[in-house]
Design a protein around this motif. Sequence first.
Motif, PDB file in Angstrom:
ATOM      1  N   ALA A   9      21.661 -11.970  39.298  1.00  0.00           N
ATOM      2  CA  ALA A   9      21.534 -11.808  40.753  1.00  0.00           C
ATOM      3  C   ALA A   9      22.355 -10.602  41.217  1.00  0.00           C
ATOM      4  O   ALA A   9      21.899  -9.830  42.065  1.00  0.00           O
ATOM      5  N   ILE A  10      23.539 -10.434  40.664  1.00  0.00           N
ATOM      6  CA  ILE A  10      24.363  -9.265  41.009  1.00  0.00           C
ATOM      7  C   ILE A  10      23.657  -7.988  40.566  1.00  0.00           C
ATOM      8  O   ILE A  10      23.630  -6.996  41.286  1.00  0.00           O
ATOM      9  N   PHE A  11      23.059  -8.022  39.389  1.00  0.00           N
ATOM     10  CA  PHE A  11      22.327  -6.865  38.874  1.00  0.00           C
ATOM     11  C   PHE A  11      21.169  -6.485  39.799  1.00  0.00           C
ATOM     12  O   PHE A  11      20.938  -5.305  40.068  1.00  0.00           O
ATOM     13  N   LEU A  12      20.453  -7.470  40.297  1.00  0.00           N
ATOM     14  CA  LEU A  12      19.318  -7.190  41.175  1.00  0.00           C
ATOM     15  C   LEU A  12      19.749  -6.627  42.521  1.00  0.00           C
ATOM     16  O   LEU A  12      19.031  -5.842  43.130  1.00  0.00           O
ATOM     17  N   ARG A  13      20.927  -7.005  43.000  1.00  0.00           N
ATOM     18  CA  ARG A  13      21.407  -6.510  44.291  1.00  0.00           C
ATOM     19  C   ARG A  13      22.067  -5.146  44.188  1.00  0.00           C
ATOM     20  O   ARG A  13      22.262  -4.469  45.198  1.00  0.00           O
ATOM     21  N   ASP A  14      22.409  -4.712  42.996  1.00  0.00           N
ATOM     22  CA  ASP A  14      23.100  -3.440  42.797  1.00  0.00           C
ATOM     23  C   ASP A  14      22.145  -2.284  43.104  1.00  0.00           C
ATOM     24  O   ASP A  14      21.075  -2.178  42.524  1.00  0.00           O
ATOM     25  N   GLU A  15      22.521  -1.418  44.022  1.00  0.00           N
ATOM     26  CA  GLU A  15      21.670  -0.309  44.440  1.00  0.00           C
ATOM     27  C   GLU A  15      22.194   1.048  43.980  1.00  0.00           C
ATOM     28  O   GLU A  15      21.664   2.081  44.391  1.00  0.00           O
ATOM     29  N   ARG A  16      23.200   1.086  43.158  1.00  0.00           N
ATOM     30  CA  ARG A  16      23.754   2.369  42.728  1.00  0.00           C
ATOM     31  C   ARG A  16      22.749   3.193  41.952  1.00  0.00           C
ATOM     32  O   ARG A  16      22.651   4.398  42.133  1.00  0.00           O
ATOM     33  N   GLY A  17      21.970   2.581  41.102  1.00  0.00           N
ATOM     34  CA  GLY A  17      20.967   3.311  40.333  1.00  0.00           C
ATOM     35  C   GLY A  17      19.901   3.920  41.225  1.00  0.00           C
ATOM     36  O   GLY A  17      19.451   5.042  41.012  1.00  0.00           O
ATOM     37  N   ALA A  18      19.493   3.174  42.242  1.00  0.00           N
ATOM     38  CA  ALA A  18      18.480   3.680  43.168  1.00  0.00           C
ATOM     39  C   ALA A  18      19.013   4.885  43.936  1.00  0.00           C
ATOM     40  O   ALA A  18      18.277   5.847  44.187  1.00  0.00           O
ATOM     41  N   THR A  19      20.269   4.851  44.297  1.00  0.00           N
ATOM     42  CA  THR A  19      20.867   5.968  45.020  1.00  0.00           C
ATOM     43  C   THR A  19      20.890   7.216  44.155  1.00  0.00           C
ATOM     44  O   THR A  19      20.577   8.315  44.629  1.00  0.00           O
ATOM     45  N   VAL A  20      21.220   7.063  42.895  1.00  0.00           N
ATOM     46  CA  VAL A  20      21.247   8.207  41.981  1.00  0.00           C
ATOM     47  C   VAL A  20      19.844   8.794  41.833  1.00  0.00           C
ATOM     48  O   VAL A  20      19.667  10.021  41.828  1.00  0.00           O
ATOM     49  N   ILE A  21      18.845   7.938  41.746  1.00  0.00           N
ATOM     50  CA  ILE A  21      17.471   8.419  41.623  1.00  0.00           C
ATOM     51  C   ILE A  21      17.058   9.166  42.886  1.00  0.00           C
ATOM     52  O   ILE A  21      16.408  10.214  42.818  1.00  0.00           O
ATOM     53  N   GLU A  22      17.438   8.645  44.047  1.00  0.00           N
ATOM     54  CA  GLU A  22      17.110   9.322  45.301  1.00  0.00           C
ATOM     55  C   GLU A  22      17.770  10.688  45.382  1.00  0.00           C
ATOM     56  O   GLU A  22      17.126  11.672  45.772  1.00  0.00           O
ATOM     57  N   TYR A  23      19.038  10.770  45.015  1.00  0.00           N
ATOM     58  CA  TYR A  23      19.717  12.065  45.021  1.00  0.00           C
ATOM     59  C   TYR A  23      19.074  13.026  44.030  1.00  0.00           C
ATOM     60  O   TYR A  23      18.929  14.215  44.295  1.00  0.00           O
ATOM     61  N   GLY A  24      18.689  12.534  42.874  1.00  0.00           N
ATOM     62  CA  GLY A  24      18.012  13.376  41.890  1.00  0.00           C
ATOM     63  C   GLY A  24      16.693  13.905  42.421  1.00  0.00           C
ATOM     64  O   GLY A  24      16.339  15.062  42.206  1.00  0.00           O
ATOM     65  N   PHE A  25      15.967  13.059  43.137  1.00  0.00           N
ATOM     66  CA  PHE A  25      14.698  13.477  43.735  1.00  0.00           C
ATOM     67  C   PHE A  25      14.923  14.558  44.788  1.00  0.00           C
ATOM     68  O   PHE A  25      14.202  15.560  44.833  1.00  0.00           O
TER      69      PHE A  25
END
Length: 58
Positions: A9-25
């Motif tokens: 559940a903690i893994f699913l709520r973690d948004e750090r990876g999504a933020t990195v992908i957005e910055y990369g985009f």
Amino acid sequence: MTRNRASFAIFLRDERGATVIEYGFIVSLISLTIIASATQIGQSVLGFFQSVADGFNR
């Protein structure tokens, strides 16, 4: 079992990876814009210098 479920559940709520992908985009879009602009400017400069060179050759 509940520990695994809580960790998942903690893994699913973690948004750090999504933020990195957005910055990369965003960085990739900015890079493509810079490359396209530099290409256009290069073509304009090339045309200018070609016309100057043609003026010397006459």
